[in-house]
Design a protein around this motif. Structure first.
Motif, PDB file in Angstrom:
ATOM      1  N   UNK A  98       0.823  -1.212   0.000  1.00  0.00           N
ATOM      2  CA  UNK A  98       0.000   0.000   0.000  1.00  0.00           C
ATOM      3  C   UNK A  98       0.853   1.257   0.000  1.00  0.00           C
ATOM      4  N   UNK A  99       1.982   1.224   0.669  1.00  0.00           N
ATOM      5  CA  UNK A  99       2.845   2.402   0.725  1.00  0.00           C
ATOM      6  C   UNK A  99       3.488   2.731  -0.631  1.00  0.00           C
ATOM      7  N   UNK A 100       3.455   1.799  -1.576  1.00  0.00           N
ATOM      8  CA  UNK A 100       4.100   1.994  -2.885  1.00  0.00           C
ATOM      9  C   UNK A 100       3.117   2.218  -4.023  1.00  0.00           C
ATOM     10  N   UNK A 101       1.835   2.366  -3.713  1.00  0.00           N
ATOM     11  CA  UNK A 101       0.825   2.470  -4.774  1.00  0.00           C
ATOM     12  C   UNK A 101       1.070   3.682  -5.674  1.00  0.00           C
ATOM     13  N   UNK A 102       1.326   4.842  -5.089  1.00  0.00           N
ATOM     14  CA  UNK A 102       1.540   6.048  -5.906  1.00  0.00           C
ATOM     15  C   UNK A 102       2.767   5.897  -6.797  1.00  0.00           C
ATOM     16  N   UNK A 103       3.834   5.347  -6.251  1.00  0.00           N
ATOM     17  CA  UNK A 103       5.058   5.127  -7.030  1.00  0.00           C
ATOM     18  C   UNK A 103       4.812   4.141  -8.170  1.00  0.00           C
ATOM     19  N   UNK A 104       4.096   3.061  -7.891  1.00  0.00           N
ATOM     20  CA  UNK A 104       3.780   2.070  -8.920  1.00  0.00           C
ATOM     21  C   UNK A 104       2.903   2.679 -10.007  1.00  0.00           C
ATOM     22  N   UNK A 105       1.930   3.479  -9.623  1.00  0.00           N
ATOM     23  CA  UNK A 105       1.043   4.120 -10.600  1.00  0.00           C
ATOM     24  C   UNK A 105       1.832   5.034 -11.523  1.00  0.00           C
ATOM     25  N   UNK A 106       2.721   5.825 -10.966  1.00  0.00           N
ATOM     26  CA  UNK A 106       3.532   6.727 -11.785  1.00  0.00           C
ATOM     27  C   UNK A 106       4.421   5.947 -12.749  1.00  0.00           C
ATOM     28  N   UNK A 107       5.022   4.860 -12.271  1.00  0.00           N
ATOM     29  CA  UNK A 107       5.890   4.054 -13.135  1.00  0.00           C
ATOM     30  C   UNK A 107       5.091   3.437 -14.280  1.00  0.00           C
ATOM     31  N   UNK A 108       3.891   2.946 -13.990  1.00  0.00           N
ATOM     32  CA  UNK A 108       3.073   2.323 -15.037  1.00  0.00           C
ATOM     33  C   UNK A 108       2.565   3.356 -16.038  1.00  0.00           C
ATOM     34  N   UNK A 109       2.180   4.515 -15.553  1.00  0.00           N
ATOM     35  CA  UNK A 109       1.720   5.575 -16.464  1.00  0.00           C
ATOM     36  C   UNK A 109       2.848   5.976 -17.416  1.00  0.00           C
ATOM     37  N   UNK A 110       4.070   6.059 -16.909  1.00  0.00           N
ATOM     38  CA  UNK A 110       5.212   6.402 -17.762  1.00  0.00           C
ATOM     39  C   UNK A 110       5.448   5.335 -18.830  1.00  0.00           C
ATOM     40  N   UNK A 111       5.046   4.084 -18.542  1.00  0.00           N
ATOM     41  CA  UNK A 111       5.190   2.997 -19.518  1.00  0.00           C
ATOM     42  C   UNK A 111       3.996   2.909 -20.455  1.00  0.00           C
ATOM     43  N   UNK A 112       3.004   3.783 -20.286  1.00  0.00           N
ATOM     44  CA  UNK A 112       1.845   3.810 -21.166  1.00  0.00           C
ATOM     45  C   UNK A 112       0.711   2.872 -20.761  1.00  0.00           C
ATOM     46  N   UNK A 113       0.731   2.403 -19.516  1.00  0.00           N
ATOM     47  CA  UNK A 113      -0.311   1.500 -19.034  1.00  0.00           C
ATOM     48  C   UNK A 113      -1.465   2.326 -18.482  1.00  0.00           C
ATOM     49  N   UNK A 114      -2.692   1.948 -18.814  1.00  0.00           N
ATOM     50  CA  UNK A 114      -3.879   2.623 -18.283  1.00  0.00           C
ATOM     51  C   UNK A 114      -4.138   2.120 -16.868  1.00  0.00           C
ATOM     52  N   UNK A 115      -4.107   3.019 -15.900  1.00  0.00           N
ATOM     53  CA  UNK A 115      -4.281   2.615 -14.506  1.00  0.00           C
ATOM     54  C   UNK A 115      -5.422   3.366 -13.853  1.00  0.00           C
ATOM     55  N   UNK A 116      -5.971   2.752 -12.811  1.00  0.00           N
ATOM     56  CA  UNK A 116      -6.959   3.367 -11.943  1.00  0.00           C
ATOM     57  C   UNK A 116      -6.433   3.175 -10.534  1.00  0.00           C
ATOM     58  N   UNK A 117      -6.219   4.264  -9.815  1.00  0.00           N
ATOM     59  CA  UNK A 117      -5.661   4.106  -8.478  1.00  0.00           C
ATOM     60  C   UNK A 117      -6.310   5.036  -7.471  1.00  0.00           C
ATOM     61  N   UNK A 118      -6.347   4.501  -6.265  1.00  0.00           N
ATOM     62  CA  UNK A 118      -6.792   5.234  -5.085  1.00  0.00           C
ATOM     63  C   UNK A 118      -5.708   5.038  -4.044  1.00  0.00           C
ATOM     64  N   UNK A 119      -5.928   5.573  -2.876  1.00  0.00           N
ATOM     65  CA  UNK A 119      -4.915   5.446  -1.830  1.00  0.00           C
ATOM     66  C   UNK A 119      -4.686   4.005  -1.400  1.00  0.00           C
ATOM     67  N   UNK A 120      -5.712   3.162  -1.534  1.00  0.00           N
ATOM     68  CA  UNK A 120      -5.607   1.793  -1.025  1.00  0.00           C
ATOM     69  C   UNK A 120      -5.589   0.711  -2.092  1.00  0.00           C
ATOM     70  N   UNK A 121      -5.688   1.079  -3.366  1.00  0.00           N
ATOM     71  CA  UNK A 121      -5.673   0.046  -4.411  1.00  0.00           C
ATOM     72  C   UNK A 121      -5.191   0.622  -5.742  1.00  0.00           C
TER      73      UNK A 121
END
Length: 93
Positions: free
Chosen positions: A16-39
């Motif tokens: 959970x502590x890495x969700x924002x970091x993971x979302x940013x990394x995936x967005x930079x790779x062109x992956x469509x993501x949906x994220x909240x603080x807990x998922x």
């Protein structure tokens, strides 16, 4: 009329502590993501078109894994699997 595209929604397995970091990394790779603080989840195409998305997701999950020893043993097991030669697909036009 174009046929509908098939998509898969996949939950990203990171702490959970890495969700924002993971979302940013995936967005930079062109992956469509949906994220909240807990998922965090991704929307990827099924089949070959989504292969790069799945590879990016796997890379992020492995990089941020909370159990690196388990991941290391899984990767070593994959490395030891026998290779299987597949025939190339014949495309008829």
């Amino acid at each position: 009329m174009l046929p509908p595209l098939d998509y898969e929604r996949r939950e990203i397995q990171v702490p959970t502590s890495c969700i924002a970091l993971a979302a940013q990394a995936l967005i930079q790779q062109g992956v469509s993501v949906y994220w909240r603080e807990d998922s965090l989840s991704a929307l990827i195409q099924l089949g070959a078109r989504g292969a790069s998305d799945r590879a990016a997701i796997l890379l992020v999950e492995m990089s941020l894994a909370s159990q690196p020893e388990e991941l290391k043993s899984w990767l070593e097991m994959c490395w030891r699997l026998p290779s299987h030669r597949r025939e190339l697909l014949q495309v008829r036009g």
